[in-house]
Write a protein that holds these residues in place. Sequence first.
Motif, short mmCIF file in Angstrom:
data_model
loop_
_atom_site.label_atom_id
_atom_site.label_comp_id
_atom_site.label_asym_id
_atom_site.label_seq_id
_atom_site.Cartn_x
_atom_site.Cartn_y
_atom_site.Cartn_z
N ALA A 1 10.64 -20.21 -20.86
CA ALA A 1 11.28 -19.55 -22.38
C ALA A 1 12.48 -19.56 -22.96
CB ALA A 1 11.28 -18.54 -21.35
N VAL A 2 13.95 -19.86 -22.64
CA VAL A 2 14.66 -20.96 -23.65
C VAL A 2 13.74 -21.39 -24.87
CG1 VAL A 2 16.38 -22.14 -24.05
CG2 VAL A 2 15.78 -21.16 -21.91
N GLU A 3 13.35 -22.45 -24.65
CA GLU A 3 12.31 -23.35 -25.60
C GLU A 3 11.84 -22.23 -27.03
OE1 GLU A 3 10.11 -26.90 -26.59
OE2 GLU A 3 9.70 -26.07 -24.45
N ALA A 4 11.24 -21.20 -26.22
CA ALA A 4 11.20 -20.14 -27.51
C ALA A 4 11.89 -19.28 -28.18
CB ALA A 4 9.52 -19.35 -26.75
N MET A 5 12.87 -19.05 -27.18
CA MET A 5 13.91 -18.40 -27.35
C MET A 5 14.44 -18.80 -28.48
SD MET A 5 17.05 -17.16 -25.50
CE MET A 5 16.37 -16.93 -24.30
N LEU A 6 14.98 -20.50 -28.48
CA LEU A 6 15.83 -20.46 -29.84
C LEU A 6 15.27 -21.85 -30.26
CD1 LEU A 6 17.71 -23.52 -26.51
CD2 LEU A 6 18.40 -20.49 -27.34
N SER B 1 20.51 -15.24 -35.08
CA SER B 1 21.51 -16.50 -35.02
C SER B 1 22.43 -15.87 -33.86
CB SER B 1 22.77 -15.90 -36.18
OG SER B 1 23.43 -14.48 -35.83
N SER B 2 21.49 -14.93 -32.39
CA SER B 2 21.76 -15.20 -31.11
C SER B 2 21.45 -14.39 -30.30
CB SER B 2 23.18 -14.26 -31.03
OG SER B 2 22.83 -13.36 -31.52
N ALA B 3 20.98 -14.45 -28.91
CA ALA B 3 20.41 -14.18 -28.32
C ALA B 3 20.96 -13.52 -27.19
CB ALA B 3 18.55 -15.29 -27.66
N TYR B 4 20.78 -12.83 -26.41
CA TYR B 4 21.45 -12.13 -25.56
C TYR B 4 20.66 -12.58 -23.68
CZ TYR B 4 23.84 -8.84 -28.18
OH TYR B 4 24.15 -8.28 -29.00
N ILE B 5 21.42 -12.96 -22.85
CA ILE B 5 21.39 -13.51 -21.42
C ILE B 5 21.12 -12.64 -20.41
CG2 ILE B 5 20.63 -15.17 -22.36
CD1 ILE B 5 22.90 -17.09 -21.04
N ARG B 6 20.94 -12.80 -19.21
CA ARG B 6 21.58 -12.10 -18.61
C ARG B 6 22.04 -12.69 -16.93
NH1 ARG B 6 20.50 -6.81 -16.90
NH2 ARG B 6 18.56 -6.47 -18.23
N VAL B 7 23.73 -12.58 -17.22
CA VAL B 7 24.14 -13.09 -15.90
C VAL B 7 25.02 -12.45 -15.74
CG1 VAL B 7 26.49 -14.86 -16.42
CG2 VAL B 7 24.39 -14.84 -18.34
N GLY C 1 24.45 -10.06 -13.41
CA GLY C 1 23.40 -8.82 -14.14
C GLY C 1 23.96 -7.92 -15.63
N GLU C 2 24.73 -8.07 -15.96
CA GLU C 2 25.43 -8.42 -16.94
C GLU C 2 24.47 -8.88 -18.66
OE1 GLU C 2 30.26 -6.87 -16.15
OE2 GLU C 2 29.62 -8.51 -17.43
N LEU C 3 23.92 -8.28 -19.96
CA LEU C 3 24.13 -9.11 -20.42
C LEU C 3 24.98 -10.01 -21.73
CD1 LEU C 3 20.99 -6.54 -22.32
CD2 LEU C 3 20.93 -8.51 -21.24
N ARG C 4 24.50 -10.83 -21.74
CA ARG C 4 25.55 -11.83 -22.58
C ARG C 4 25.00 -12.73 -24.05
NH1 ARG C 4 29.58 -14.61 -19.59
NH2 ARG C 4 30.26 -15.38 -22.04
N GLN C 5 25.44 -11.91 -25.07
CA GLN C 5 25.43 -12.87 -26.48
C GLN C 5 25.34 -14.11 -26.48
OE1 GLN C 5 27.03 -10.61 -29.83
NE2 GLN C 5 25.16 -11.31 -30.76
N VAL C 6 25.10 -14.83 -26.53
CA VAL C 6 24.66 -16.09 -26.72
C VAL C 6 24.86 -16.90 -28.86
CG1 VAL C 6 24.67 -18.45 -26.39
CG2 VAL C 6 24.79 -16.78 -24.37
N LEU C 7 25.94 -17.08 -29.05
CA LEU C 7 25.62 -17.69 -30.07
C LEU C 7 25.13 -19.17 -30.34
CD1 LEU C 7 28.88 -16.86 -32.24
CD2 LEU C 7 27.15 -15.08 -32.72
N PHE C 8 23.86 -18.63 -31.17
CA PHE C 8 23.05 -20.55 -31.09
C PHE C 8 24.34 -21.31 -31.27
CE2 PHE C 8 18.97 -18.26 -32.44
CZ PHE C 8 18.90 -17.76 -30.70
N ASP C 9 24.75 -21.29 -32.17
CA ASP C 9 25.66 -22.14 -32.77
C ASP C 9 26.99 -22.25 -31.92
OD1 ASP C 9 24.41 -22.52 -35.54
OD2 ASP C 9 26.36 -21.37 -36.38
N SER C 10 26.97 -21.58 -30.76
CA SER C 10 28.14 -22.21 -29.75
C SER C 10 27.14 -23.03 -28.63
CB SER C 10 28.40 -20.92 -28.96
OG SER C 10 27.54 -19.85 -28.52
N ILE C 11 26.14 -23.39 -29.19
CA ILE C 11 25.23 -24.09 -27.42
C ILE C 11 25.17 -25.35 -27.18
CG2 ILE C 11 23.55 -24.31 -26.02
CD1 ILE C 11 22.23 -21.02 -27.35
N LEU C 12 25.83 -26.03 -26.57
CA LEU C 12 26.26 -27.91 -26.73
C LEU C 12 24.70 -28.71 -25.86
CD1 LEU C 12 29.50 -27.72 -25.55
CD2 LEU C 12 28.75 -28.88 -27.78
N TYR C 13 24.36 -27.31 -25.31
CA TYR C 13 22.64 -28.28 -24.83
C TYR C 13 22.09 -26.63 -23.06
CZ TYR C 13 25.39 -30.19 -21.03
OH TYR C 13 26.28 -30.92 -19.57
#
Length: 240
Positions: free
Chosen positions: A181-186, A134-140, A142-154
Amino acid sequence: MKNLRCIIVDDEPLAVKLIKSFVERTPGMEVVAALTDPVRAIDIIKTSAADLVFLDIQMPDVDGMELAHAVQPPTRIIFTTAFKEYAFDSYEVEALDFLLKPVRYVKFLEAVEKAKRWFGRAEEEETSNKGSASSAYIRVDGELRQVLFDSILYVCGMKDYVMFYLKEERKPLITHLTMKAVEAMLPASQFLRVHRSYIVAVGSIRKVDRNDCIYIGEEIIHVTQAYAEAFHNYLDQLTP
């Protein structure tokens, strides 16, 4: 498991020829590109769907360690060099293995088996997680941020970076990734690639006009010809 697609980069033509011959005689592997120009290799690596890059370290103009930073997951690196003192540096870019020149076929096979095990585990994890994540981690910054798929607009691509636009964030999250890489992640059930530079959350689409323009929030995103067929197939599933 699928064939491992390989890129070979070395400023020495004989070294390229040797690794290429190893790849071609090894079952389950194929050569995507074999190059002696490390500058040209940067564009090839970014645009080719390669699994492995066999990469020399000491090269003119751009050395292998610099070039390695252009390699994005899930592509992995196997270094080839005559200098064993670089072995420690290879850990910096999480190389799969380190082959000393002159490379012997038996050592090459050991590195390939390591790569096959790594990609095999990655495929198993992707299969087991498909549909459940339901989510993925991305580096922003220098920190890892959890991003919920349901929170993404585009998601919007910008050279070597992508921007995640979220429902409750005023500014996008910017991270060093490729759109591939993003396309494979989502999850494909929730997201569609509609443009070379845009992936949209289908649940966030307000409307689609007659010119194939998608309205998400205040953003208007045009569906380009390369992605129009898949997008129309998606729309056809929604309409009676």
